[in-house]
Enzyme design. Sequence first.
Site, PDB file in Angstrom:
ATOM      1  N   ARG A   1       3.947  -1.529  12.950  1.00 53.31           N
ATOM      2  CA  ARG A   1       5.130  -0.678  12.952  1.00 53.31           C
ATOM      3  C   ARG A   1       5.455  -0.274  11.522  1.00 53.31           C
ATOM      4  O   ARG A   1       5.063  -0.942  10.556  1.00 53.31           O
ATOM      5  CB  ARG A   1       6.306  -1.407  13.590  1.00 53.31           C
TER       6      ARG A   1
ATOM      7  N   ALA B   1      -2.224   0.133   9.073  1.00 52.51           N
ATOM      8  CA  ALA B   1      -1.080  -0.572   8.494  1.00 52.51           C
ATOM      9  C   ALA B   1       0.222   0.226   8.639  1.00 52.51           C
ATOM     10  O   ALA B   1       0.235   1.371   9.097  1.00 52.51           O
ATOM     11  CB  ALA B   1      -1.351  -0.879   7.027  1.00 52.51           C
ATOM     12  N   HIS B   2       1.305  -0.389   8.189  1.00 51.52           N
ATOM     13  CA  HIS B   2       2.635   0.201   8.305  1.00 51.52           C
ATOM     14  C   HIS B   2       2.749   1.526   7.541  1.00 51.52           C
ATOM     15  O   HIS B   2       2.149   1.715   6.493  1.00 51.52           O
ATOM     16  CB  HIS B   2       3.710  -0.791   7.841  1.00 51.52           C
ATOM     17  N   ASN B   3       3.514   2.447   8.135  1.00 58.57           N
ATOM     18  CA  ASN B   3       3.843   3.761   7.565  1.00 58.57           C
ATOM     19  C   ASN B   3       2.667   4.728   7.497  1.00 58.57           C
ATOM     20  O   ASN B   3       2.784   5.796   6.903  1.00 58.57           O
ATOM     21  CB  ASN B   3       4.440   3.644   6.159  1.00 58.57           C
TER      22      ASN B   3
ATOM     23  N   SER C   1       1.085   3.274   4.189  1.00 61.18           N
ATOM     24  CA  SER C   1       1.625   4.543   3.685  1.00 61.18           C
ATOM     25  C   SER C   1       0.573   5.588   3.361  1.00 61.18           C
ATOM     26  O   SER C   1       0.837   6.532   2.627  1.00 61.18           O
ATOM     27  CB  SER C   1       2.534   4.303   2.474  1.00 61.18           C
TER      28      SER C   1
END
Length: 183
Positions: free
Chosen positions: A95, A116-118, A136
């Site tokens: 998330r 991974a996140h973002n 990211s």
Amino acid sequence: VVVGPGVEIGEGSTIGANTVIGPYVRIGRNCHIASNVTIIHSLIGNDVIIHSGVSLGQDGFGFAIGRDGHSKVPQIGRVIVQDKVELGAQVTVDRGGVRDTIIGEGSKIDNMVHIAHNVVIGRHCLIAAQTGIAGSTEIGDFCIFGGQVGLTGHIKIGRGTQIAGGSSVISDLAPGSKVGGYP
């Protein structure tokens, strides 16, 4: 199957044995979710295929470094899987930390890929097995990654980029790039 409170599952969708769907998850129409899947903090579009062992919406790897140890940074984003996406077996999608992690319409993700996140993945991308995409990173539409590609965090991969298997990407790539090795 365990279905949490407030979950919405669209007409024609099927859920496999031993799957856990956490509170307030939304799953669109005509989706196929296989066995042993875990879905939390997620919105899933229509006509999505999720193979066995997938994990969506767990916390990303976010820690603040301090003198007395590492402190967990709260993860408050979601996972958004758009229409006609396919996620292979054992794919993990974290998330978002602050913003949502997004997998664009029509993208196909092979087995054992970590997102991974973002991370934002564009539309109609193909990502082969054992690829790891760090936090990211932004990936444009129609990108193709061979197996075991590694992308460092906070980079932008332009639309239509092709990355050969086993490559490690540490900086932005312009649209239409075709790279291999350690670009």
